[in-house]
Design an enzyme around this catalytic site. Structure first.
Site, PDB file in Angstrom:
ATOM      1  N   ALA A  65       0.865  -1.174   0.000  1.00 45.55           N
ATOM      2  CA  ALA A  65       0.000   0.000   0.000  1.00 45.55           C
ATOM      3  C   ALA A  65       0.905   1.228   0.000  1.00 45.55           C
ATOM      4  CB  ALA A  65      -0.880  -0.016   1.240  1.00 45.55           C
ATOM      5  N   GLY A 110       0.611  -5.097   0.720  1.00 41.27           N
ATOM      6  CA  GLY A 110      -0.532  -5.198  -0.191  1.00 41.27           C
ATOM      7  C   GLY A 110      -0.169  -5.827  -1.526  1.00 41.27           C
ATOM      8  N   GLU A 113      -0.383  -9.456  -0.945  1.00 41.38           N
ATOM      9  CA  GLU A 113      -1.818  -9.756  -0.782  1.00 41.38           C
ATOM     10  C   GLU A 113      -2.517  -9.767  -2.145  1.00 41.38           C
ATOM     11  OE1 GLU A 113      -1.828  -6.644   2.233  1.00 41.38           O
ATOM     12  OE2 GLU A 113      -2.831  -8.038   3.581  1.00 41.38           O
ATOM     13  N   GLU A 133       4.508  -4.937   7.061  1.00 39.21           N
ATOM     14  CA  GLU A 133       3.677  -3.907   7.708  1.00 39.21           C
ATOM     15  C   GLU A 133       4.064  -3.682   9.163  1.00 39.21           C
ATOM     16  OE1 GLU A 133       2.528  -6.406   5.835  1.00 39.21           O
ATOM     17  OE2 GLU A 133       0.890  -5.741   4.539  1.00 39.21           O
TER      18      GLU A 133
END
Ligand code: CAA
Length: 259
Positions: A65, A110, A113, A133
């Site tokens: 992200a 992300g 993911e 993260e």
């Protein structure tokens, strides 16, 4: 919405490239919304039989992200971003056609993911995988705490999520996170070869097999076994099943109608 962060090449084997190489293809709200739009488009076009997703440049698939964007978000906006990511990852999983992640570099946070929401992952030998993260005082927010242990088991998932460490492509292969490792110049050809092979099967059967496989990760075994029976019934009722079994007996190649 005009696509400004994704390159979408619509074809029977569609190619989606996350195109923010200066930020290592990090995912902000706009990128995730564009991805949602592409998925809606593909879902309603039976001419598209498979999708490949990759990152622009030679450094990253997606480095997570967008951290800079997250520094500007309120708590509510952060939660909305997380929910948006979850919706899009789920619609990737539920897409009736296969999606192959072609991981050309960093697949972090992300980015990992996103790759895990695909059906299969092909990686270049330069790829690196991780859920870093924790170094930002965050946890995976696009499904990683659930999809990673289901893919590689709890001990290894805990190691990655709690240390934030990265693993290389060979380790990812050994751990069962990815399907194939190839030289960088072979990445897209290998992903395309896999996509084409699946696209050559009956689309009904691919859709039903994918739905039953998702059930294996999301349902109890008992419920999943019931779903398999229904999915088998749908396949059995199709004209393609009649054609597939007849073609075998008649020693010829089948011709699918997608019905
Ligand atoms: N968000 C925003 N920008 C990012 C980014 C990210 N996730 N990752 C890299 N960038 C930017 C860097 O800020 C840098 O920009 P500038 O040139 O403008 O300074 C550029 O991309 C190149 O990155 P680096 O200079 O850091 O390159 P490097 O080779 O030294 O390191 C890296 C590469 C190890 C991938 C490092 O960039 C890194 O650690 N990135 C962050 C990875 C991360 O923590 N991802 C998880 C994000 S949170 C998340 O994803 C939550 C969720 O589950 C939804």
């Amino acid at each position: 919405m005009e696509l400004t962060n994704l390159i979408f090449e619509k074809a029977p084997i569609a190619l989606v490239t996350v195109n923010r190489p200066k930020a290592l293809n990090a995912l902000n709200v706009r990128v995730v919304e564009e991805l949602a739009q592409v998925l809606r488009d593909v879902r309603h076009d039976p001419a598209v039989r498979a999708m490949i997703i990759t990152g622009a440049g030679d450094r990253a698939f997606v480095a997570g992200a967008d951290i800079a964007a997250m520094t500007e978000m309120s708590t509510v906006e952060g939660l909305e971003f997380c929910r948006l990511g979850h919706r899009v990852m789920q619609s990737m999983e539920e897409l009736p056609i296969p999606i192959i992640a072609a991981v050309n570099g960093f697949a972090l946070g992300g980015g990992l993911e996103l790759a895990m929401a695909c059906d299969m992952i092909v990686a270049s030998d330069k790829a690196r995988f991780g859920q870093p993260e924790i170094n930002l005082a965050l946890i995976p927010g696009f499904g990683g705490t659930q999809r990673l242990p289901r893919r590689i088991g709890h001990p290894r998932a805990r190691q990655l999520i709690l240390t934030g460490d990265m693993i290389d492509a060979r380790t990812a292969l050994e751990w069962g996170l990815i399907n194939q490792v190839v030289a960088p110049d072979q990445l897209l050809p290998a992903a395309r070869q896999l996509a084409e092979k699946i696209a050559s099967k009956s689309p009904i059967t691919v859709r039903e097999a994918k739905a039953a496989l998702i059930a294996a990760a999301t349902m109890t075994e008992d419920a999943g076994l019931k779903l398999e029976q229904q999915a088998f019934g749908v396949c059995f009722a199709s004209a393609d099943r009649v054609e597939g079994t007849r073609a075998f007996v008649e020693k010829r190649d089948p011709k699918w109608q997608g019905k």
